[in-house]
Motif scaffolding. Structure first.
Motif, PDB file in Angstrom:
ATOM      1  N   PHE A  67       0.839  -1.192   0.000  1.00 27.59           N
ATOM      2  CA  PHE A  67       0.000   0.000   0.000  1.00 27.59           C
ATOM      3  C   PHE A  67       0.871   1.238   0.000  1.00 27.59           C
ATOM      4  N   ILE A  68       0.380   2.277  -0.596  1.00 26.30           N
ATOM      5  CA  ILE A  68       1.043   3.577  -0.561  1.00 26.30           C
ATOM      6  C   ILE A  68       0.075   4.527   0.124  1.00 26.30           C
ATOM      7  N   GLN A  69       0.579   5.243   1.113  1.00 23.07           N
ATOM      8  CA  GLN A  69      -0.276   6.183   1.816  1.00 23.07           C
ATOM      9  C   GLN A  69       0.570   7.302   2.400  1.00 23.07           C
ATOM     10  N   ARG A  70      -0.083   8.383   2.771  1.00 24.09           N
ATOM     11  CA  ARG A  70       0.609   9.448   3.497  1.00 24.09           C
ATOM     12  C   ARG A  70       0.804   8.976   4.929  1.00 24.09           C
ATOM     13  N   LYS A  72       2.666  10.248   8.637  1.00 26.44           N
ATOM     14  CA  LYS A  72       3.245  11.417   9.305  1.00 26.44           C
ATOM     15  C   LYS A  72       4.560  11.118  10.009  1.00 26.44           C
ATOM     16  N   THR A  73       4.756   9.873  10.457  1.00 23.66           N
ATOM     17  CA  THR A  73       5.932   9.604  11.296  1.00 23.66           C
ATOM     18  C   THR A  73       6.824   8.474  10.807  1.00 23.66           C
ATOM     19  N   ASN A  74       6.423   7.719   9.793  1.00 18.72           N
ATOM     20  CA  ASN A  74       7.212   6.568   9.352  1.00 18.72           C
ATOM     21  C   ASN A  74       7.410   6.590   7.840  1.00 18.72           C
ATOM     22  N   TRP A  75       8.493   5.963   7.424  1.00 17.09           N
ATOM     23  CA  TRP A  75       8.729   5.787   5.993  1.00 17.09           C
ATOM     24  C   TRP A  75       8.029   4.542   5.475  1.00 17.09           C
ATOM     25  N   GLY A  76       7.760   3.605   6.351  1.00 15.86           N
ATOM     26  CA  GLY A  76       7.096   2.377   5.936  1.00 15.86           C
ATOM     27  C   GLY A  76       6.618   1.586   7.128  1.00 15.86           C
ATOM     28  N   GLY A  77       5.964   0.489   6.831  1.00 13.64           N
ATOM     29  CA  GLY A  77       5.473  -0.406   7.865  1.00 13.64           C
ATOM     30  C   GLY A  77       5.132  -1.733   7.210  1.00 13.64           C
ATOM     31  N   SER A  78       4.921  -2.750   8.034  1.00 13.39           N
ATOM     32  CA  SER A  78       4.589  -4.050   7.476  1.00 13.39           C
ATOM     33  C   SER A  78       3.709  -4.830   8.430  1.00 13.39           C
ATOM     34  N   THR A  84       1.796  -7.843   4.144  1.00 11.15           N
ATOM     35  CA  THR A  84       1.666  -6.567   3.442  1.00 11.15           C
ATOM     36  C   THR A  84       2.761  -5.607   3.875  1.00 11.15           C
ATOM     37  N   ILE A  85       3.032  -4.662   2.997  1.00  7.92           N
ATOM     38  CA  ILE A  85       3.976  -3.580   3.270  1.00  7.92           C
ATOM     39  C   ILE A  85       3.260  -2.266   2.969  1.00  7.92           C
ATOM     40  N   ARG A  86       3.476  -1.284   3.845  1.00  7.15           N
ATOM     41  CA  ARG A  86       2.977   0.069   3.622  1.00  7.15           C
ATOM     42  C   ARG A  86       4.169   0.973   3.344  1.00  7.15           C
ATOM     43  N   LEU A  87       4.019   1.841   2.354  1.00  8.94           N
ATOM     44  CA  LEU A  87       5.077   2.779   2.000  1.00  8.94           C
ATOM     45  C   LEU A  87       4.535   4.198   2.065  1.00  8.94           C
ATOM     46  N   ASN A  88       5.346   5.094   2.596  1.00 11.89           N
ATOM     47  CA  ASN A  88       4.981   6.498   2.673  1.00 11.89           C
ATOM     48  C   ASN A  88       5.071   7.112   1.274  1.00 11.89           C
TER      49      ASN A  88
END
Length: 148
Positions: A67-70, A72-78, A84-88
């Motif tokens: 996922f790509i999302q805005r 505020k405090t992280n460059w990514g997450g999983s 899944t991986i989230r990207l800033n």
């Protein structure tokens, strides 16, 4: 509705020194931001897809979705459970090496959940200069601050 009216006539062009945003007359700040954010999203999606595939081949661990999302405090997450991986979205504005590091970092959590010695050894093995890249990334602004 307004964004769909502007979308066909809007464009983003990039050269070595500039990003040109073409917006029809009458577009407001929100319309401009939407067009630019959509362009950044597409650019990041393409670059991240390729890097995730590369790391998938090296790690042998699949990511089901990213996922790509805005953020505020992280460059990514999983999420290792959901794979899944989230990207800033702001990563689209950073060096490709920074995106590569964030994807590696999040992929490594699929193998080692914490940031302990095993995690660090994994990063060292796959990206020996990760500390330098992380420092460079963290020295950059996370995003812009909008004033009311």
């Amino acid at each position: 509705m307004l964004a769909s009216v502007f979308a066909p006539r809007s464009y983003v062009e990039v050269d070595h020194h500039h990003i040109e945003l073409g917006i029809p007359k009458g577009a407001n700040t929100e319309n401009r931001r939407t067009v630019l954010d959509n362009w950044y999203w597409q650019e990041l999606r393409g670059a991240a897809s390729a890097l995730i595939e590369t790391w998938q081949e090296r790690f042998g661990v699949e990511v089901d979705h990213f996922f790509i999302q805005r953020m505020k405090t992280n460059w990514g997450g999983s999420s290792t459970q959901r794979r899944t991986i989230r990207l800033n979205l702001e990563l689209a504005k950073k060096d490709i090496e920074c995106l590569d590091y964030v994807i590696l970092h999040e992929r490594a959590h699929f193998i080692v959940l914490n940031h302990g010695d095993g995690f660090i050894a994994l990063l060292d093995r796959h990206m020996p200069n990760w500390r330098h890249v992380r420092k460079h990334l963290n020295d950059l602004p996370l995003g812009f601050i909008e004033k009311p």
